[in-house]
Design a protein around this motif. Structure first.
Motif, mmCIF file in Angstrom:
data_model
loop_
_atom_site.group_PDB
_atom_site.id
_atom_site.type_symbol
_atom_site.label_atom_id
_atom_site.label_comp_id
_atom_site.label_asym_id
_atom_site.label_seq_id
_atom_site.Cartn_x
_atom_site.Cartn_y
_atom_site.Cartn_z
ATOM 1 N N ASN A 57 1.290 -1.059 -0.053
ATOM 2 C CA ASN A 57 -0.016 0.131 0.250
ATOM 3 C C ASN A 57 1.564 1.309 0.248
ATOM 4 O OD1 ASN A 57 -2.333 -1.424 0.321
ATOM 5 N ND2 ASN A 57 -2.521 -1.481 2.333
ATOM 6 N N LYS A 58 1.447 1.133 -0.557
ATOM 7 C CA LYS A 58 2.794 2.633 -0.586
ATOM 8 C C LYS A 58 3.207 2.904 -1.999
ATOM 9 C CE LYS A 58 7.171 0.904 1.338
ATOM 10 N NZ LYS A 58 7.837 1.390 2.351
ATOM 11 N N PRO A 59 3.765 3.533 -3.029
ATOM 12 C CA PRO A 59 4.099 4.079 -3.754
ATOM 13 C C PRO A 59 6.133 3.865 -3.852
ATOM 14 C CG PRO A 59 3.878 5.831 -3.079
ATOM 15 C CD PRO A 59 3.156 5.327 -2.020
ATOM 16 N N PHE A 60 6.497 3.574 -4.836
ATOM 17 C CA PHE A 60 8.162 3.436 -4.947
ATOM 18 C C PHE A 60 8.264 4.505 -6.196
ATOM 19 C CE2 PHE A 60 7.641 -0.650 -3.361
ATOM 20 C CZ PHE A 60 7.609 -1.038 -1.870
ATOM 21 N N TRP A 61 9.277 4.762 -5.665
ATOM 22 C CA TRP A 61 9.611 6.470 -6.671
ATOM 23 C C TRP A 61 10.916 6.294 -7.354
ATOM 24 C CZ3 TRP A 61 5.452 9.668 -7.851
ATOM 25 C CH2 TRP A 61 4.645 9.326 -6.642
ATOM 26 N N VAL A 62 10.817 5.218 -9.258
ATOM 27 C CA VAL A 62 12.186 4.884 -9.659
ATOM 28 C C VAL A 62 12.477 5.665 -10.639
ATOM 29 C CG1 VAL A 62 10.861 2.390 -8.311
ATOM 30 C CG2 VAL A 62 10.582 3.265 -10.663
ATOM 31 N N HIS A 63 13.854 4.884 -10.951
ATOM 32 C CA HIS A 63 14.165 5.675 -11.597
ATOM 33 C C HIS A 63 14.789 4.386 -13.161
ATOM 34 C CE1 HIS A 63 14.571 8.050 -8.557
ATOM 35 N NE2 HIS A 63 15.199 8.984 -8.927
ATOM 36 N N PHE A 97 9.606 -7.756 -2.138
ATOM 37 C CA PHE A 97 10.311 -6.351 -3.233
ATOM 38 C C PHE A 97 10.973 -5.327 -2.415
ATOM 39 C CE2 PHE A 97 9.473 -2.919 -6.000
ATOM 40 C CZ PHE A 97 10.268 -3.043 -6.559
ATOM 41 N N GLU A 98 10.878 -4.808 -1.132
ATOM 42 C CA GLU A 98 11.803 -3.244 -1.560
ATOM 43 C C GLU A 98 13.067 -3.899 -1.014
ATOM 44 O OE1 GLU A 98 11.148 0.792 2.061
ATOM 45 O OE2 GLU A 98 9.492 -1.222 2.024
ATOM 46 N N TYR A 103 18.504 -3.359 -3.017
ATOM 47 C CA TYR A 103 19.719 -3.536 -3.379
ATOM 48 C C TYR A 103 19.999 -2.970 -4.959
ATOM 49 C CZ TYR A 103 22.754 -7.461 -6.054
ATOM 50 O OH TYR A 103 23.386 -7.593 -6.908
ATOM 51 N N LEU A 104 19.119 -3.215 -5.781
ATOM 52 C CA LEU A 104 19.438 -2.529 -7.107
ATOM 53 C C LEU A 104 19.247 -1.438 -7.248
ATOM 54 C CD1 LEU A 104 16.327 -4.043 -9.368
ATOM 55 C CD2 LEU A 104 18.845 -4.673 -9.374
ATOM 56 N N TYR A 105 19.315 -0.266 -6.269
ATOM 57 C CA TYR A 105 20.359 0.771 -5.905
ATOM 58 C C TYR A 105 21.176 0.871 -5.034
ATOM 59 C CZ TYR A 105 15.672 3.195 -7.900
ATOM 60 O OH TYR A 105 14.703 4.329 -8.626
ATOM 61 N N TYR A 106 21.585 0.345 -4.428
ATOM 62 C CA TYR A 106 22.548 0.361 -3.334
ATOM 63 C C TYR A 106 23.493 -0.365 -3.521
ATOM 64 C CZ TYR A 106 19.832 3.590 0.206
ATOM 65 O OH TYR A 106 19.488 4.800 0.439
ATOM 66 N N GLY A 107 23.757 -1.474 -3.989
ATOM 67 C CA GLY A 107 24.496 -2.439 -4.709
ATOM 68 C C GLY A 107 25.126 -3.495 -3.285
ATOM 69 N N ASP A 108 24.440 -3.269 -2.924
ATOM 70 C CA ASP A 108 24.645 -4.312 -0.788
ATOM 71 C C ASP A 108 24.632 -5.341 -0.396
ATOM 72 O OD1 ASP A 108 25.836 -4.696 2.087
ATOM 73 O OD2 ASP A 108 25.185 -1.963 2.608
ATOM 74 N N GLN A 110 25.868 -7.291 0.696
ATOM 75 C CA GLN A 110 25.543 -8.105 2.662
ATOM 76 C C GLN A 110 24.555 -7.787 2.639
ATOM 77 O OE1 GLN A 110 27.883 -10.614 3.293
ATOM 78 N NE2 GLN A 110 29.353 -9.926 1.656
ATOM 79 N N LYS A 111 23.958 -6.205 3.024
ATOM 80 C CA LYS A 111 22.362 -6.098 3.474
ATOM 81 C C LYS A 111 21.672 -7.108 3.149
ATOM 82 C CE LYS A 111 19.864 -2.172 4.758
ATOM 83 N NZ LYS A 111 20.217 -0.276 4.241
ATOM 84 N N TRP A 112 21.163 -6.843 1.409
ATOM 85 C CA TRP A 112 20.681 -7.954 0.736
ATOM 86 C C TRP A 112 20.332 -9.626 1.908
ATOM 87 C CZ3 TRP A 112 19.551 -9.941 -3.917
ATOM 88 C CH2 TRP A 112 18.425 -10.732 -4.328
ATOM 89 N N TYR A 113 21.139 -9.815 1.780
ATOM 90 C CA TYR A 113 22.038 -11.058 2.430
ATOM 91 C C TYR A 113 21.422 -11.404 4.022
ATOM 92 C CZ TYR A 113 23.600 -15.723 3.271
ATOM 93 O OH TYR A 113 23.976 -17.346 3.953
#
Length: 154
Positions: A57-63, A97-98, A103-108, A110-113
């Protein structure tokens, strides 16, 4: 100078605007996007589109640049989405998804794992496949499986 003729095909995004990326490996472009990720993640002022995920129930603002360079699904989607559009998609596991988007923005990696659990692992892997993410994302799922799931059964 490196060019598409002497690098493996998966080093470049097919049909990415060649006038922007001639002879530049896609990994380099993605690395630079990750460097700027904190400035652009979920930033409404600079976003290309408003993305809604069915079940959230919230939008994501994407590039566009962040998503189409790392996801075959989004590459195809952005062929029909215009700047400023709002689009809603359905994915196998909305609740995971979030973390993937971050991960797609930060490339981290380890954080995603670290966000993976026994409860959300299957949904994350479904989303990775559905979104057509690259080998780095698939490796995260495989590593979690070998370290956390397979390790439990031994």
């Amino acid at each position: 100078m490196l060019s598409a003729t002497n690098l493996p095909a998966d080093q470049f995004v097919p049909d990415f605007p060649s006038h922007l990326t001639a002879d530049i490996p896609i990994q380099y472009i993605i690395e630079k996007l990750h460097d700027l990720g904190p400035l652009y993640f979920n930033d409404k002022k600079t976003a290309y589109a408003e993305l809604r995920i069915a079940g959230i129930n919230k939008p994501f603002w994407v590039h566009k640049e962040y998503l189409e360079t790392q996801s075959m699904f989004f590459k195809e989607l952005f062929e029909t989405v215009q700047n400023g559009d709002a689009v809603t998609i359905s994915i196998p596991s909305p609740e995971t998804f979030e973390a993937i988007l971050e991960y797609l923005y930060y490339g981290d990696i380890q954080k995603w794992y670290a966000s993976l659990t026994l409860d959300n692992y299957y949904g994350v892997c479904q989303n990775v496949e559905f979104l057509g993410l690259g080998s780095d994302a698939k490796d995260v799922c495989l590593r979690f499986y070998h370290q956390e799931i397979k390790g439990l059964s031994q």
